[in-house]
Structure formats: structure tokens, C-alpha cells
Design a protein around this motif. Structure first.
Motif, PDB file in Angstrom:
ATOM      1  N   ALA A 128       0.923  -1.259  -0.008  1.00  0.00           N
ATOM      2  CA  ALA A 128      -0.138   0.054  -0.054  1.00  0.00           C
ATOM      3  C   ALA A 128       0.821   1.362  -0.044  1.00  0.00           C
ATOM      4  N   GLU A 129       0.448   2.400  -0.471  1.00  0.00           N
ATOM      5  CA  GLU A 129       1.101   3.650  -0.593  1.00  0.00           C
ATOM      6  C   GLU A 129       0.854   4.114   0.979  1.00  0.00           C
ATOM      7  N   ALA A 130       1.730   5.363   1.228  1.00  0.00           N
ATOM      8  CA  ALA A 130       1.770   5.947   2.379  1.00  0.00           C
ATOM      9  C   ALA A 130       0.560   6.823   2.442  1.00  0.00           C
ATOM     10  N   LEU A 131       0.103   6.932   3.421  1.00  0.00           N
ATOM     11  CA  LEU A 131      -0.986   8.061   3.671  1.00  0.00           C
ATOM     12  C   LEU A 131      -0.470   9.441   4.378  1.00  0.00           C
ATOM     13  N   SER A 132      -1.150  10.241   4.167  1.00  0.00           N
ATOM     14  CA  SER A 132      -0.917  11.506   4.928  1.00  0.00           C
ATOM     15  C   SER A 132      -1.295  11.513   6.167  1.00  0.00           C
ATOM     16  N   PRO A 133      -0.501  12.195   7.349  1.00  0.00           N
ATOM     17  CA  PRO A 133      -0.980  12.178   8.615  1.00  0.00           C
ATOM     18  C   PRO A 133      -2.492  12.416   8.922  1.00  0.00           C
ATOM     19  N   SER A 134      -2.988  13.338   8.227  1.00  0.00           N
ATOM     20  CA  SER A 134      -4.732  13.484   8.345  1.00  0.00           C
ATOM     21  C   SER A 134      -5.298  12.432   7.949  1.00  0.00           C
ATOM     22  N   ASN A 135      -4.927  11.813   6.783  1.00  0.00           N
ATOM     23  CA  ASN A 135      -5.871  10.425   6.217  1.00  0.00           C
ATOM     24  C   ASN A 135      -5.668   9.499   6.999  1.00  0.00           C
ATOM     25  N   ALA A 136      -4.371   9.260   7.856  1.00  0.00           N
ATOM     26  CA  ALA A 136      -4.087   8.083   8.726  1.00  0.00           C
ATOM     27  C   ALA A 136      -5.166   8.400  10.041  1.00  0.00           C
ATOM     28  N   LEU A 137      -5.185   9.636  10.524  1.00  0.00           N
ATOM     29  CA  LEU A 137      -5.991   9.897  11.674  1.00  0.00           C
ATOM     30  C   LEU A 137      -7.397   9.459  11.353  1.00  0.00           C
ATOM     31  N   SER A 138      -7.849  10.000   9.861  1.00  0.00           N
ATOM     32  CA  SER A 138      -9.484   9.496   9.731  1.00  0.00           C
ATOM     33  C   SER A 138      -9.412   8.201   9.789  1.00  0.00           C
ATOM     34  N   LYS A 139      -8.615   7.301   9.342  1.00  0.00           N
ATOM     35  CA  LYS A 139      -8.720   5.790   9.513  1.00  0.00           C
ATOM     36  C   LYS A 139      -8.721   5.409  10.931  1.00  0.00           C
ATOM     37  N   LEU A 140      -7.941   5.915  11.820  1.00  0.00           N
ATOM     38  CA  LEU A 140      -7.927   5.550  13.187  1.00  0.00           C
ATOM     39  C   LEU A 140      -9.495   6.000  13.771  1.00  0.00           C
ATOM     40  N   TYR A 141      -9.986   7.177  13.267  1.00  0.00           N
ATOM     41  CA  TYR A 141     -11.457   7.542  13.619  1.00  0.00           C
ATOM     42  C   TYR A 141     -12.133   6.710  13.127  1.00  0.00           C
ATOM     43  N   ASP A 142     -12.324   6.049  12.008  1.00  0.00           N
ATOM     44  CA  ASP A 142     -13.245   5.159  11.451  1.00  0.00           C
ATOM     45  C   ASP A 142     -13.070   3.834  12.176  1.00  0.00           C
ATOM     46  N   TRP A 143     -11.932   3.346  13.037  1.00  0.00           N
ATOM     47  CA  TRP A 143     -11.716   2.259  13.775  1.00  0.00           C
ATOM     48  C   TRP A 143     -12.062   2.484  15.039  1.00  0.00           C
ATOM     49  N   ARG A 144     -12.205   3.701  15.728  1.00  0.00           N
ATOM     50  CA  ARG A 144     -12.523   3.762  17.136  1.00  0.00           C
ATOM     51  C   ARG A 144     -13.602   2.808  17.496  1.00  0.00           C
ATOM     52  N   ASP A 145     -13.306   2.535  18.860  1.00  0.00           N
ATOM     53  CA  ASP A 145     -14.212   1.782  19.554  1.00  0.00           C
ATOM     54  C   ASP A 145     -14.573   0.166  18.861  1.00  0.00           C
ATOM     55  N   THR A 146     -13.617  -0.159  17.882  1.00  0.00           N
ATOM     56  CA  THR A 146     -13.677  -1.438  17.290  1.00  0.00           C
ATOM     57  C   THR A 146     -12.112  -1.836  17.377  1.00  0.00           C
ATOM     58  N   LEU A 147     -11.126  -1.438  16.768  1.00  0.00           N
ATOM     59  CA  LEU A 147      -9.906  -1.924  16.645  1.00  0.00           C
ATOM     60  C   LEU A 147      -9.237  -1.064  17.815  1.00  0.00           C
ATOM     61  N   PHE A 148      -9.475   0.167  18.187  1.00  0.00           N
ATOM     62  CA  PHE A 148      -8.739   1.201  19.070  1.00  0.00           C
ATOM     63  C   PHE A 148      -9.704   1.950  20.143  1.00  0.00           C
ATOM     64  N   ASP A 149      -9.320   2.023  21.105  1.00  0.00           N
ATOM     65  CA  ASP A 149      -9.964   2.802  22.307  1.00  0.00           C
ATOM     66  C   ASP A 149     -10.537   4.142  21.809  1.00  0.00           C
ATOM     67  N   GLY A 150     -11.815   4.343  21.504  1.00  0.00           N
ATOM     68  CA  GLY A 150     -12.362   5.570  20.898  1.00  0.00           C
ATOM     69  C   GLY A 150     -11.650   6.997  21.733  1.00  0.00           C
ATOM     70  N   SER A 151     -11.900   6.897  23.102  1.00  0.00           N
ATOM     71  CA  SER A 151     -11.438   8.092  23.643  1.00  0.00           C
ATOM     72  C   SER A 151      -9.920   8.168  23.436  1.00  0.00           C
ATOM     73  N   LEU A 152      -9.111   7.118  23.323  1.00  0.00           N
ATOM     74  CA  LEU A 152      -7.589   7.430  23.043  1.00  0.00           C
ATOM     75  C   LEU A 152      -7.487   8.080  21.399  1.00  0.00           C
ATOM     76  N   VAL A 153      -8.437   7.456  20.636  1.00  0.00           N
ATOM     77  CA  VAL A 153      -8.371   8.219  19.389  1.00  0.00           C
ATOM     78  C   VAL A 153      -8.552   9.640  19.270  1.00  0.00           C
ATOM     79  N   GLN A 154      -9.792   9.856  20.133  1.00  0.00           N
ATOM     80  CA  GLN A 154     -10.084  11.298  19.874  1.00  0.00           C
ATOM     81  C   GLN A 154      -8.855  12.128  20.563  1.00  0.00           C
ATOM     82  N   GLN A 155      -8.150  11.689  21.777  1.00  0.00           N
ATOM     83  CA  GLN A 155      -6.895  12.491  22.250  1.00  0.00           C
ATOM     84  C   GLN A 155      -5.662  12.390  21.134  1.00  0.00           C
ATOM     85  N   MET A 156      -5.547  11.347  20.404  1.00  0.00           N
ATOM     86  CA  MET A 156      -4.471  11.409  19.294  1.00  0.00           C
ATOM     87  C   MET A 156      -4.899  12.376  18.389  1.00  0.00           C
ATOM     88  N   ILE A 157      -6.088  12.495  17.839  1.00  0.00           N
ATOM     89  CA  ILE A 157      -6.296  13.535  16.876  1.00  0.00           C
ATOM     90  C   ILE A 157      -6.208  14.976  17.432  1.00  0.00           C
TER      91      ILE A 157
END
Length: 322
Positions: free
Chosen positions: A207-236
Motif C-alpha cells: 500500500a501507498e503511504a497516507l498523509s497524517p490527516s488521512n491516517a487519523l481519519s482511518k483511526l477515527y473510523d476504527w474507534r471503539d472497534t480496533l482502538f479505544d475511542g477516547s484515545l483516538v479522540q485524544q490522538m487527533i
């Protein structure tokens, strides 16, 4: 919690951050070579390298983050480890964790994948899908990492246990123990989320590299499934709407590079303007602190119009800082 204050500006901190990052890269390459040859890791040197990076992040997190964002990214294990370590220290500071925990996060980011040096050559760079046997071999790097860290005197006692957690996922779909939610713990959750974020921003065999903004969007999509939603929000919040190192277009048509966050007003970071409205290189560059509402003209304060994808403008942001 600890309330950290910026002690110096990003431009003042850059030389120290650059030196600390360089020392860590050299030390880590030596660590990987040491493990490959079956020798013992120099724990004091690792601690010293991480401490120097943590010192820099504590003084001003944007300098180290800027260098990490702009550095040419590869998928080499030692290169990834330094990036993950910097993100983990920076995120720990953002969460206001005590200083000794920032050092621990830094060492965890640096060494949690050390076991990859014992995998078959070429396995991690393979293009295309892995066979079941190859997938099991890749996952075995966790066992190797734990064993290496246990054999190393002078590292934090909890490091081997923490290194086993960064592939666990919030919904239990991770490995090796299929832990869920709070059972993963704060450090394990941070390690897994940042390891994934860093991987997304690097070129991979599949896969190609994503920009940091697009990578954060991926994490947001995966909140409360793959990753802790509150931590994702803090990471953003930590990385920001306009990440340090991002190229942005201003409302004047000029192009700049985000060099520092504004924790209170996220839409108004500090920007170094490098291209004029016609696309000509500016020398010297001008620095705009958007929170102070500098004027581009009468009744026209500077504003960021949009983030630009990497490679969409004829500038190499790294040449201004690296």
C-alpha cells in the motif's frame, strides 16, 4: 498528571531535537546489529538515547514531531522504531503522564518490535498476501521481542510484558491473547494505536503511504472497534487538524508548512510561508503565527484554506529543517 509547558520555541529547540534523533538512530542501528549477532543489548545506551528525545519533547514537542514528520520514511524496522518512539513520547506528554512514564513509552516504542530481526530475511518486505505459515512466522516476532527484552539487564522490568500488547485490539480481534478493552491497558492501547498510525504513514509493500490527516481519519473510523475511542479522540487532538509538517494553502494563494501547533486554537497554528501566490520560492521565508491574526491586507487576516497532499506542490519541506 503533569502539566507541561513549552520552555523554548520550536526554532530554538530544532538543533537539540535533531541531535537527539540522530543519536537515537545510530544507537538503534547498533542495537539491531547486536541482536543479529546474538550479543546483549547495551541498555544504558538505549536509556540515554530515549532520555535525550524525551528531554526535547518535554521542552517543545513540535520540534521532534516536525523532524519525524518530514524525515523520508521507510518501512525498515529501525527507522519505524524511532518514529513510533517519538510519537509515543509526544502523545504521553499530551496526556500529561509523569516524566518517568514518558521515558518508558519511548523505550517501548523503540524496542517492542526488536524481535523482527530474527524473522526470515525478506518476509516483512514480501509483496502480495502472506500464506498462513508466513503469517504465523510474522506474528512470532512478539515472542522474539519478549525473549530479547527479558534477556537484557538494565531495562525497565515491565517492558517485556508491555511489548506483547501492541497487536491486541479493543474488540478482541488482535493477538496473541485476544485481549479486549481495558484488559489491554493504557500503555498497550497507546502502543497499538501509534504503531498502526505510523505504519499507515509509511510506504508498505502492499500500500501507498497516507498523509497524517488521512491516517487519523482511518483511526477515527476504527474507534471503539480496533482502538479505544477516547484515545483516538485524544490522538487527533495531539496531532492536530493541521499536523506539524503539513503543507497548507493560505487564503492568499501562498503555500506554507505548519511548524507548530496552537493547543487552544487548533485552526490557527504557526506557519512558515515558503511559496508566494505565483508558486515562486520565498527567500527569506516568513513566519506567521495565525493566532495573532496577521493581516494579508486591509481587513484580511491570514487563514488556512486547505491542507495539500504530499507531492502536490513543488517543494521538499525537509530541506528547510533537516
Amino acid at each position: 498528571t503533569v502539566v507541561y509547558e513549552e520552555k523554548v520555541s520550536v526554532d530554538v529547540e530544532l538543533p537539540a531535537a535533531r541531535a537527539a534523533q540522530g543519536r537515537t538512530e545510530v544507537a538503534l542501528r547498533d542495537v539491531f546489529d547486536t541482536v543479529r549477532s546474538g550479543k546483549v543489548i547495551d541498555a544504558p545506551r538505549v536509556r540515554e538515547a530515549v532520555t535525550s528525545m524525551t528531554d526535547s519533547v518535554v521542552r517543545n514537542p513540535d520540534a521532534m514531531l516536525l523532524l519525524s514528520m518530514l524525515k523520508k520514511k521507510s518501512d525498515l524496522s529501525h527507522d519505524r522504531a524511532v518514529g513510533v518512539s517519538i510519537y509515543m513520547i509526544t502523545f504521553g506528554r499530551f496526556l500529561q503522564l509523569p516524566r518517568e512514564q514518558l521515558d518508558l513509552l519511548g523505550m517501548l516504542g523503540l524496542l517492542q518490535d526488536i524481535g523482527k530481526v530474527r524473522l526470515p530475511a525478506g518476509l516483512l518486505e514480501k509483496k502480495g498476501p502472506l500464506s498462513e505459515e508466513e503469517r504465523k512466522a510474522c506474528r512470532s516476532h512478539l515472542e522474539h521481542s519478549i525473549a530479547i527484552l527479558k534477556e537484557t539487564a538494565g531495562l525497565p522490568a515491565e517492558l517485556p510484558v508491555l511489548a506483547a500488547l501492541h497487536h491486541e485490539r479493543f474488540d478482541g480481534s488482535g493477538y496473541p491473547e485476544h485481549l479486549k478493552g481495558p484488559d489491554i491497558g493504557l500503555f498497550g492501547s497507546i502502543a497499538g494505536m501509534i504503531d498502526c498510525f505510523d505504519a499507515l504513514t509509511r510506504p508498505r509493500p502492499y500500500a501507498e503511504a497516507l498523509s497524517p490527516s488521512n491516517a487519523l481519519s482511518k483511526l477515527y473510523d476504527w474507534r471503539d472497534t480496533l482502538f479505544d475511542g477516547s484515545l483516538v479522540q485524544q490522538m487527533i487532538q495531539c496531532i492536530g487538524i493541521y499536523p506539524v509538517g503539513a503543507a497548507v494553502e493560505l487564503n492568499t494563494g501562498e503555500v506554507g508548512i505548519v511548524i507548530a501547533q496552537n493547543l487552544v486554537r487548533r485552526l490557527q497554528p504557526r506557519v512558515m510561508v515558503v511559496l508566494d501566490a505565483k508558486g515562486n520560492l520565498l527567500r527569506p521565508q516568513k513566519i506567521l503565527d495565525l493566532v495573532k491574526e496577521p493581516k494579508a491586507g486591509p481587513d484580511m487576516p491570514y487563514r488556512i484554506k486547505r491542507t495539500l497532499e504530499k507531492g502536490s506542490v513543488p517543494i521538499d519541506a525537509s530541506e528547510f529543517f533537516l
